[in-house]
Scaffold this motif. Structure first.
Motif, PDB file in Angstrom:
ATOM      1  N   ASP A  97      -3.163   1.988  -4.298  1.00 36.23           N
ATOM      2  CA  ASP A  97      -4.213   2.253  -3.311  1.00 36.23           C
ATOM      3  C   ASP A  97      -5.028   0.981  -3.063  1.00 36.23           C
ATOM      4  OD1 ASP A  97      -6.037   2.097  -5.436  1.00 36.23           O
ATOM      5  OD2 ASP A  97      -6.551   4.224  -5.404  1.00 36.23           O
TER       6      ASP A  97
ATOM      7  N   HIS B 247       0.843  -1.194   0.000  1.00 38.39           N
ATOM      8  CA  HIS B 247       0.000   0.000   0.000  1.00 38.39           C
ATOM      9  C   HIS B 247       0.884   1.252   0.000  1.00 38.39           C
ATOM     10  CE1 HIS B 247      -2.776   3.103   1.526  1.00 38.39           C
ATOM     11  NE2 HIS B 247      -3.634   2.455   0.765  1.00 38.39           N
TER      12      HIS B 247
ATOM     13  N   HIS C 233      -6.089  10.107  10.147  1.00 33.91           N
ATOM     14  CA  HIS C 233      -6.653  11.130   9.257  1.00 33.91           C
ATOM     15  C   HIS C 233      -7.503  12.151  10.019  1.00 33.91           C
ATOM     16  CE1 HIS C 233      -5.484   8.243   6.111  1.00 33.91           C
ATOM     17  NE2 HIS C 233      -5.383   9.325   5.371  1.00 33.91           N
TER      18      HIS C 233
HETATM   19  P1  13P Z   1      -6.832   4.451  -0.253  1.00 35.34           P
HETATM   20  O1  13P Z   1      -7.983   3.609  -0.658  1.00 35.34           O
HETATM   21  O2  13P Z   1      -6.925   5.828  -0.758  1.00 35.34           O
HETATM   22  O3  13P Z   1      -5.565   3.745  -0.576  1.00 35.34           O
HETATM   23  O4  13P Z   1      -6.918   4.690   1.315  1.00 35.34           O
HETATM   24  C1  13P Z   1      -6.519   4.092   2.185  1.00 35.34           C
HETATM   25  C2  13P Z   1      -6.468   4.026   3.597  1.00 35.34           C
HETATM   26  O5  13P Z   1      -6.707   4.871   4.377  1.00 35.34           O
HETATM   27  C3  13P Z   1      -5.994   2.779   4.013  1.00 35.34           C
HETATM   28  O6  13P Z   1      -5.851   2.795   5.306  1.00 35.34           O
END
Ligand code: 13P
Ligand code: SF4
Length: 335
Positions: free
Chosen positions: A54, A38, A190
């Motif tokens: 992603d 990832h 986040h």
């Molecule tokens: P994406 O789907 O944008 O890769 O996001 C991921 C995420 O927060 C994985 O923890």
């Protein structure tokens, strides 16, 4: 997985040098394994992987791969998703303790109770959920296709969207859908990238583009800055991690402020070496993602560990929702 009860000290003591790279590649060949990473992984793990991308891209690659073993350098729900799609393959995660606080924010029992309050609603679950929650879901989505997934549902059907409240708010804003109910979960990494911090950084860098992951606590503030003309609207982009890489390749900006987990900066800098990418919050590091260390990867390949198992009946129930997810939306970055 209850993080508080687990010792989350990562495997250590291995340097990611040329000998490590040769040994990892040799073991991967020997095991007929494809290595997926990832975008939030450590740079050395991203660089040794066959594919970095992603969540959506990696799910699609895992489903299509001819390799008999998938080594998922990411967090547990990602490896579980690969196992749901490919039950006959061996799926390994180099450290099974790599969980996700967002996936932990709703259980299958809680979802069943929520569904009982909204009979007939369509359940849309973010891929950041356990296999048990996916088994109670109609369609899964990732950040790159969440809007497309919700838009594919007839407008008169109620939708239960879970578990991320910020992604849910983004989807509601873009689709204009009033009958979308949102679970109040969040990713601690986040959620910690907040509006005031973003506004301050944007004010200090008025020409910078802003790349914002929709899981961020600051996504609404970013749109407010654009809506009020504080930052020109064309400089504000709400993007999945894969779409950030696509956007970076075409970027004309001198500086881009990036609101997501800091592992992302590595792929962005590789994609556009002439652009100055800066984290909005450089403490936004996911400890779970960073558990996939060089030592963990080597151990995983040597010991065929940690193997990911999903109860076959749970996997059978979850498969339709995950398959619908990989069929909807434009290709995620990394494919
Ligand atoms: P994406 O789907 O944008 O890769 O996001 C991921 C995420 O927060 C994985 O923890
Ligand atoms: Fe989960 Fe957040 Fe880590 Fe992504 S960054 S794996 S959503 S805890």
């Amino acid at each position: 997985m209850t993080a508080e009860l687990l010792d989350l000290t990562p495997y250590g003591g291995v340097v990611a040098d040329a000998a490590w790279r040769d040994e990892v590649r040799r073991l991967a060949r020997e095991r007929d394994a494809v290595l997926l990473a990832h975008n939030y992984q450590l740079p050395e793990i991203q660089d040794i992987a066959d594919h970095t991308g992603d969540s959506l891209a990696l799910s699609r690659i895992a489903a299509q791969s001819d390799a008999s073993t998938i080594v998922f350098c990411g967090v547990h729900f990602m490896a579980e998703t690969a196992k749901i799609l490919s039950p006959d393959k061996t799926v390994l995660i180099p450290d099974a303790r790599a969980g996700c606080s967002l996936a932990d924010s709703i259980t299958a029992d809680e979802l069943r109770a929520w569904k009982a309050e909204h009979p007939g609603a369509v359940v849309v679950s973010y891929v950041n959920t356990t296999a048990e929650v996916k088994a109670e879901t109609d369609i899964c989505c990732t950040s790159s296709n969440a809007v497309d997934v919700v838009a594919s549902i007839p407008a008169d059907r109620e939708v239960l969207f879970l578990p991320d409240q910020f992604l849910g708010a983004h989807v509601k804003r873009v689709t204009g859908r009033e009958n979308l109910h949102i679970w109040a979960g969040e990713c601690h990494v986040h959620a910690g990238i907040n509006g005031p911090e973003l506004a301050e950084r944007a004010a200090a860098n008025p020409d910078a583009d802003l790349y914002i992951h929709p899981e961020c606590g600051c996504a609404t503030s970013a749109l407010y800055l654009a809506g009020e003309g504080i930052v020109p609207a064309e400089q504000v982009k709400i993007l999945s991690t894969g779409d950030m890489v696509g956007q970076a390749k075409a970027s004309k900006a001198k500086t881009v402020l990036v609101a997501t987990e800091v592992g992302m900066l590595h792929q962005l800098r590789k994609a556009a070496p002439g652009v100055n990418f800066e984290a909005v919050n450089d403490r936004a590091s996911c400890r779970y993602m960073k558990m996939i260390t060089p030592a963990a990867l080597l151990r995983g390949l040597r010991e065929n560990a940690d193997e990911v198992h999903v109860d076959p009946e749970t996997a059978r129930k979850a498969r339709g929702a995950v398959q619908r997810m990989i069929e909807i939306g434009t290709p995620g970055g990394g494919e």
